[in-house]
Enzyme design. Structure first.
Site, short mmCIF file in Angstrom:
data_model
loop_
_atom_site.label_atom_id
_atom_site.label_comp_id
_atom_site.label_asym_id
_atom_site.label_seq_id
_atom_site.Cartn_x
_atom_site.Cartn_y
_atom_site.Cartn_z
N ASN A 170 -10.58 -10.63 0.05
CA ASN A 170 -11.94 -10.56 0.18
C ASN A 170 -12.52 -9.00 0.33
OD1 ASN A 170 -14.55 -12.27 2.08
ND2 ASN A 170 -14.49 -11.50 -0.08
N GLU A 180 -2.27 -8.20 10.35
CA GLU A 180 -1.99 -9.68 9.88
C GLU A 180 -3.03 -10.46 10.46
OE1 GLU A 180 0.49 -12.06 7.22
OE2 GLU A 180 -0.09 -9.96 7.52
N SER A 211 0.46 -7.90 0.57
CA SER A 211 -0.56 -6.98 1.11
C SER A 211 -1.29 -6.39 0.15
CB SER A 211 0.20 -5.59 1.74
OG SER A 211 -0.61 -4.90 2.59
N HIS A 265 2.42 -8.46 9.52
CA HIS A 265 2.45 -8.08 8.43
C HIS A 265 3.62 -6.97 8.27
CE1 HIS A 265 -0.64 -7.08 5.28
NE2 HIS A 265 -0.16 -5.78 5.33
N LEU A 280 0.92 -1.42 0.12
CA LEU A 280 -0.13 -0.18 -0.23
C LEU A 280 1.07 1.24 -0.11
CD1 LEU A 280 -3.10 0.72 0.41
CD2 LEU A 280 -2.40 1.37 2.94
N ARG A 281 1.73 1.17 0.83
CA ARG A 281 2.75 2.41 0.74
C ARG A 281 3.97 2.51 -0.12
NH1 ARG A 281 0.56 4.15 5.43
NH2 ARG A 281 0.17 2.56 6.96
#
Length: 305
Positions: A173, A252, A145, A282, A62-63
């Site tokens: 999901n 996580e 991720s 995570h 994401l980052r």
């Protein structure tokens, strides 16, 4: 048009667009800039050790930084595959993008260009790499991720291109009620991005299209490795400090729930998949370990030993 690349800090010319190159370089590392509808996109490339044509796309989280893919700085991915006959391709940028085609630019942070990452990864990038002799069809795709769920989604919708898919702590999901709000919060936290500009309101077909669990049937017959940690910290968390470890534990644990839902879905459909929930959080070292686990499968599928 001649593109430029950076090799060991030096800028050199890349192949002119449209100029065929019969085979990729044998080994070595380059940074290239690929033309796209989003503007030039940087990629980091480790060429197949013996000039083979297969490729592994490795997606960031994401980052995702603007100047490099974190797989190259936070894991030993380059070393893992250094002697293998597969080209590693690390797209750079795309933070909070989910590597998907957005409806419009994010209206909450002044974004000017609409993310079109699916178009880039499945059209513009393979067309560019074909000029270096990289196959459009003998490819694998994995991610961590944000990139994990995206890898599964891209493989599901582009089976003609990808022969293996892997997700490590992925968002598998996103249409699940808890997950859709988690996605919204995560994107807002990372750059004030607006999920409604990406996939529209919850219930829009774009949400379902980008949900690997909903699209599981499209993955039938595709070799897969899907993993997540259970949130239990271990030795790999120590360098990150207590605060980061606590946050990584919570993230996580949520990823493990989504991975479990995906596991149960493919099992119910009778779709073979290697899905594992192991100790871990995570954090990048665990994703590097997951990639090492996936490596023999990837090499077998691509014939890239």
């Amino acid at each position: 048009m001649v593109l430029t690349s950076c090799v060991g800090g030096a800028v050199v010319s890349a192949a002119p667009v449209g100029t065929p190159v019969l085979r990729s370089p044998a080994g070595g590392y380059e940074e290239l800039f690929v033309p796209s509808g989003m503007g030039p996109i940087k990629i980091q490339v480790q060429w197949a050790a013996r000039g083979g044509s297969s490729a592994l796309y490795i997606l960031d989280g994401l980052r995702a930084p603007h100047d490099h893919n974190q797989w190259t700085s936070d894991t030993d991915a380059l070393r893992q595959f250094a002697g293998d006959n597969v080209t590693l391709v690390f797209p750079v940028g795309g933070r909070s993008s989910f590597y998907t085609d957005w409806y419009r630019p994010s209206g909450t942070n002044g974004q000017e260009t609409t993310y079109k990452w699916e178009t880039f990864l499945t059209s513009e990038l393979p067309d560019f790499l074909a000029g270096y002799g990289v196959s459009r069809t003998n490819k694998a795709i994995v991610g961590a991720s944000m990139g994990g769920g995206a890898a599964m989604t891209l493989a599901a919708h582009h089976r003609d291109q990808f022969r293996f898919a892997g997700s490590f702590s992925g968002f598998l999901n996103p249409t699940f009620p808890v997950w859709n709000e988690a996605v919204r919060a995560a994107m807002w936290d990372e750059g004030r991005f607006n999920v409604d500009d990406m996939w529209g309101p919850v219930g829009d077909l774009a949400w379902s299209r980008n949900d690997p669990t909903v699209q599981a049937e499209l993955l039938r017959g595709l070799p897969m490795y899907v993993s997540a940690g259970n949130g239990t910290p271990g030795a790999l968390d120590l360098p990150y400090g207590v605060g980061n470890t606590v946050n990584a534990m919570g993230l996580e644990a949520t990823a493990a729930v989504g991975t479990g839902i995906f596991r149960d879905r493919v099992a119910a459909l009778g779709i073979p998949a290697r899905v594992e929930i192991v100790d871990g959080t995570h954090t990048w070292p665990y994703w590097g370990r997951a990639l090492a686990t996936a490596r023999p499968m990837i090499l077998d599928v691509l014939g890239a030993h």
